[in-house]
Design an enzyme around this catalytic site. Structure first.
Site, short mmCIF file in Angstrom:
data_model
loop_
_atom_site.label_atom_id
_atom_site.label_comp_id
_atom_site.label_asym_id
_atom_site.label_seq_id
_atom_site.Cartn_x
_atom_site.Cartn_y
_atom_site.Cartn_z
N SER A 277 70.17 16.32 26.97
CA SER A 277 70.81 15.47 27.64
C SER A 277 71.72 16.24 29.13
O SER A 277 72.37 16.97 28.42
CB SER A 277 71.34 14.05 27.08
OG SER A 277 72.22 14.42 26.18
N THR B 215 72.16 10.43 27.53
CA THR B 215 72.69 9.98 28.60
C THR B 215 72.81 8.75 29.19
O THR B 215 73.79 8.13 29.62
CB THR B 215 71.25 10.97 29.97
OG1 THR B 215 71.98 12.32 29.93
CG2 THR B 215 72.41 10.71 31.08
N ALA B 216 71.67 8.15 28.34
CA ALA B 216 71.84 6.77 27.83
C ALA B 216 73.17 5.98 27.98
O ALA B 216 73.84 4.92 28.23
CB ALA B 216 70.87 6.11 27.11
N HIS C 43 62.79 6.26 26.34
CA HIS C 43 61.80 6.15 26.20
C HIS C 43 60.32 5.36 26.57
O HIS C 43 60.65 4.31 27.54
CB HIS C 43 61.50 7.06 25.18
CG HIS C 43 62.22 8.12 24.65
ND1 HIS C 43 61.79 9.82 26.22
CD2 HIS C 43 62.93 8.86 23.86
CE1 HIS C 43 63.31 10.51 25.28
NE2 HIS C 43 63.56 9.61 24.37
#
Length: 232
Positions: free
Chosen positions: A14, A66-67, A104
């Site tokens: 990430s 990263t989310a 996703h």
């Protein structure tokens, strides 16, 4: 964890994790996943405000995603529960958590369960920066020979370009890993995150990564870091 210990030569990572990898790893300019005006999405059974997200727990797919970092940049600190990404949607449906941060394929399937979008982090990021939201990259050890690193990037770039130029064959292969998505949605999802920036992130992609990490550093969410990039 193996990346943090420097045990892998090449790996996906990430962009958030890259803040802790820059001493040992460089970011390859091929293979990145970036959302151009779309990205990880916070969903709920009910309509809610951003203030609600700061008060009630959000199920997140990991603290080095990263989310997770982007959500902190957007709303600040918030209560959260970590769970596997593929269990978050069901937890929201069952009412086990009020909010879920989806990554996703969940970004495409939450409406099937009549859930509502509270926040799309890719939309927020694009409004803020006019840049794609950089989510995942491929990294390579700094101490490998330069010729070898460039060769890896070149072969990776050629592989991605081949897949884009032979889309039907590539989608057929991707269906093996689609986790229940039908062919139409699989093609849509692949198209979202395998694009021209995946072939070569270019200056726009590099700027997006640097901007994200700089803003996170300014907020005190990550240590100061300067990412290094390797191309072919």
């Amino acid at each position: 964890e193996m990346l943090l210990r420097g045990k892998l030569d090449i790996s996906a990572a990430s962009v958030h994790a890259c803040a802790y990898l820059s001493r040992r790893y460089e970011i390859m300019t091929a293979g990145a996943s970036m959302g151009i005006g779309y990205g990880p999405t916070v969903v709920s059974k009910y309509h809610a405000s951003l203030d609600d997200l700061k008060r009630y727990p959000i199920a997140v797919p990991g603290t080095l995603t990263t989310a997770f970092l982007a959500l902190k940049l957007c709303i600040g600190l918030f209560p959260f529960i970590v769970m596997p990404f593929d269990q978050i949607l069901e937890a929201v449906i069952k009412g086990e958590v009020p909010f879920g941060l989806l990554i996703h394929e969940g970004q495409l399937t939450y409406t099937d369960a009549k859930l509502v979008k509270v926040l799309d982090l890719g939309e927020w990021w694009y409004r803020k920066t006019k840049l794609p939201l950089p989510l995942g990259v491929n990294v390579v050890r700094k101490d490998l020979p330069n010729d070898l690193k460039r060769s890896v990037v070149r072969h990776l770039r050629e592989s991605i370009a081949y897949a884009l130029n032979n889309r039907e064959e590539a989608i057929s292969y991707a269906l093996k890993f689609a986790r229940g998505l039908d062919p139409k949605r699989t093609e849509r999802f692949v198209g979202m995150y395998v694009n021209e920036l995946t072939v070569d992130m270019g200056e726009q992609g590099k700027k997006a990564i640097v901007t994200l990490l700089e803003l996170a550093t300014q907020k005190g969410f990550i240590p100061h870091t300067k990412p290094n990039f390797v191309g072919d």
